[in-house]
Design an enzyme around this catalytic site. Sequence first.
Site, PDB file in Angstrom:
ATOM      1  N   GLY A   1       0.828  -1.214   0.000  1.00  0.00           N
ATOM      2  CA  GLY A   1       0.000   0.000   0.000  1.00  0.00           C
ATOM      3  C   GLY A   1       0.858   1.257   0.000  1.00  0.00           C
TER       4      GLY A   1
ATOM      5  N   SER B   1      -3.756   7.082  13.626  1.00  0.00           N
ATOM      6  CA  SER B   1      -4.074   8.323  12.911  1.00  0.00           C
ATOM      7  C   SER B   1      -4.304   9.458  13.891  1.00  0.00           C
ATOM      8  CB  SER B   1      -5.343   8.105  12.100  1.00  0.00           C
ATOM      9  OG  SER B   1      -5.848   9.339  11.645  1.00  0.00           O
TER      10      SER B   1
ATOM     11  N   TYR C   1     -14.110   4.607  10.616  1.00  0.00           N
ATOM     12  CA  TYR C   1     -12.686   4.410  10.319  1.00  0.00           C
ATOM     13  C   TYR C   1     -11.830   4.876  11.507  1.00  0.00           C
ATOM     14  CZ  TYR C   1      -8.128   6.193   9.064  1.00  0.00           C
ATOM     15  OH  TYR C   1      -6.799   6.515   9.113  1.00  0.00           O
TER      16      TYR C   1
ATOM     17  N   LYS D   1      -9.312   2.887  14.559  1.00  0.00           N
ATOM     18  CA  LYS D   1      -7.953   3.250  15.005  1.00  0.00           C
ATOM     19  C   LYS D   1      -7.931   3.411  16.536  1.00  0.00           C
ATOM     20  CE  LYS D   1      -5.934   3.420  10.975  1.00  0.00           C
ATOM     21  NZ  LYS D   1      -5.017   2.341  10.608  1.00  0.00           N
TER      22      LYS D   1
ATOM     23  N   GLY E   1     -17.740  17.978   8.857  1.00  0.00           N
ATOM     24  CA  GLY E   1     -16.747  17.312   9.709  1.00  0.00           C
ATOM     25  C   GLY E   1     -15.341  17.878   9.604  1.00  0.00           C
ATOM     26  N   ASP E   2     -15.077  18.738   8.605  1.00  0.00           N
ATOM     27  CA  ASP E   2     -13.726  19.296   8.478  1.00  0.00           C
ATOM     28  C   ASP E   2     -13.468  20.350   9.559  1.00  0.00           C
ATOM     29  OD1 ASP E   2     -12.814  17.812   6.360  1.00  0.00           O
ATOM     30  OD2 ASP E   2     -13.347  19.294   4.830  1.00  0.00           O
TER      31      ASP E   2
HETATM   32  N1  UFG Z   1     -10.245  19.169   0.438  1.00  0.00           N
HETATM   33  C1  UFG Z   1     -10.786  19.975  -0.553  1.00  0.00           C
HETATM   34  N2  UFG Z   1     -11.209  19.368  -1.696  1.00  0.00           N
HETATM   35  C2  UFG Z   1     -11.102  18.024  -1.911  1.00  0.00           C
HETATM   36  C3  UFG Z   1     -10.537  17.218  -0.902  1.00  0.00           C
HETATM   37  C4  UFG Z   1     -10.125  17.835   0.277  1.00  0.00           C
HETATM   38  O1  UFG Z   1     -10.911  21.183  -0.406  1.00  0.00           O
HETATM   39  O2  UFG Z   1     -11.512  17.550  -2.985  1.00  0.00           O
HETATM   40  C5  UFG Z   1      -9.782  19.806   1.684  1.00  0.00           C
HETATM   41  C6  UFG Z   1     -10.532  19.315   2.909  1.00  0.00           C
HETATM   42  O3  UFG Z   1     -11.682  20.085   3.096  1.00  0.00           O
HETATM   43  C7  UFG Z   1      -9.479  19.510   4.005  1.00  0.00           C
HETATM   44  C8  UFG Z   1      -8.138  19.316   3.282  1.00  0.00           C
HETATM   45  O4  UFG Z   1      -8.435  19.465   1.896  1.00  0.00           O
HETATM   46  O5  UFG Z   1      -9.546  20.817   4.465  1.00  0.00           O
HETATM   47  C9  UFG Z   1      -7.529  17.961   3.530  1.00  0.00           C
HETATM   48  O6  UFG Z   1      -8.488  16.970   3.255  1.00  0.00           O
HETATM   49  P1  UFG Z   1      -8.128  15.424   3.113  1.00  0.00           P
HETATM   50  O7  UFG Z   1      -9.394  14.704   2.783  1.00  0.00           O
HETATM   51  O8  UFG Z   1      -6.988  15.271   2.194  1.00  0.00           O
HETATM   52  O9  UFG Z   1      -7.599  15.031   4.564  1.00  0.00           O
HETATM   53  P2  UFG Z   1      -8.316  15.152   6.003  1.00  0.00           P
HETATM   54  O10 UFG Z   1      -7.498  16.114   6.789  1.00  0.00           O
HETATM   55  O11 UFG Z   1      -9.756  15.405   5.897  1.00  0.00           O
HETATM   56  O12 UFG Z   1      -8.190  13.669   6.543  1.00  0.00           O
HETATM   57  C10 UFG Z   1      -6.929  13.045   6.698  1.00  0.00           C
HETATM   58  C11 UFG Z   1      -7.045  11.562   6.361  1.00  0.00           C
HETATM   59  C12 UFG Z   1      -7.863  10.820   7.384  1.00  0.00           C
HETATM   60  C13 UFG Z   1      -7.373  11.083   8.766  1.00  0.00           C
HETATM   61  C14 UFG Z   1      -7.254  12.559   9.015  1.00  0.00           C
HETATM   62  C15 UFG Z   1      -6.567  12.747  10.330  1.00  0.00           C
HETATM   63  O13 UFG Z   1      -7.650  11.382   5.093  1.00  0.00           O
HETATM   64  O14 UFG Z   1      -7.715   9.435   7.146  1.00  0.00           O
HETATM   65  O15 UFG Z   1      -6.477  13.210   7.986  1.00  0.00           O
HETATM   66  O16 UFG Z   1      -6.225  14.014  10.601  1.00  0.00           O
HETATM   67  F1  UFG Z   1      -8.215  10.545   9.647  1.00  0.00           F
END
Ligand code: UFG
Length: 331
Positions: free
Chosen positions: A10, A124, A149, A153, A292-293
């Site tokens: 992976g 995570s 998910y 963890k 959730g962000d």
């Molecule tokens: N984002 C966008 N557009 C997209 C995808 C993401 O604007 O198409 C933004 C999101 O809103 C966020 C940032 O980019 O603000 C990062 O998003 P990601 O989905 O890349 O990552 P996350 O921080 O949401 O989540 C990651 C991992 C999870 C983990 C988490 C822990 O994907 O598995 O970090 O902090 F749980």
Amino acid sequence: MKILVTGGLGFIGSHTVVELAKEENEIIIVDNLNNSKEEVLDKLEEITQKKFKFYKYDLTEKERVEEIFSENNIEAVIHFAGFKAVGESIKEPLMYYSNNLISTLNLLQVMKKYNVKRFIFSSSATVYGDQGKEKYSEELSRGKITNPYGMTKAMIEKILEDLYASDNSWDITLLRYFNPVGAHSSGLIGEDPKGIPNNLMPYIMKVASGKLEILSIFGNDYPTPDGTCIRDYIHVVDLAKGHVKALQKAPKGLNIYNLGSGHGTSVLEMVTTFERVNNVKVNYKIANRREGDLPEYCADATKAFRELGWKTEKTIEDICRDAWNYEKNLL
Ligand code: UFG
């Protein structure tokens, strides 16, 4: 050392195999290819000029796990294998709980039977939940987790803590990753998610390569300097090196480390850096916030530096360059 790497084909597992192979280690890989490809094994052998024993087994089948331990004198396990898509886990919670928990329990039970007690777990930063902080340190307890998910963890962390409490001859390291991105500088291995990516960096790459039309930036009205969310992105090669350091330097017992850079980057900064470094256009539009962000989520990465002598070395520019170099090879 003879190390079993689960999920070794992976994204993070494969980069860790490369770093482990630089030392005097014998590496055994187990991967069910659920979210990876067998050709990664050839790429690993090309990069490292070493051969690896590979089992295409599913860890939820305990007899298979037994077979691996009976055939090899394993001394330590680094456990990456698991389902990892937040959105999918909300739709398919049973699939997530059964896969991630049963595979880990099987592994730990078989390790116990074979008296193998060194375990590194791919956890995570999500286990901290939302505690309204800009930086999260290991002293904080686990927080409220909003998806299955992340719960898997947190539950596995708890299982490992209970296991250690019952028998403190185990050496267990919980590594809490922030946002792993980038690719190996050879361009041979990287992140290639199936279907439409959920995460920012793979999405940017698909837009830059013309496979997807436009990136939606989820919200530009957050309380951050440019209004877009801030995350702690970590180059996967730095992350992989963190595992090697944990194996070499973690004190005896149960230890927890954040693996992050300690620096935040906004979504807009990531997009503009990607464009500048690679001289490509990334079409984007501002869309609604994604549920959730959090506005900002970064590591306090000082403990890993203090105790393991590890810190990130690569920059956001390196991340963008290496990710694009890998994506171009896929075209
Ligand atoms: N984002 C966008 N557009 C997209 C995808 C993401 O604007 O198409 C933004 C999101 O809103 C966020 C940032 O980019 O603000 C990062 O998003 P990601 O989905 O890349 O990552 P996350 O921080 O949401 O989540 C990651 C991992 C999870 C983990 C988490 C822990 O994907 O598995 O970090 O902090 F749980």
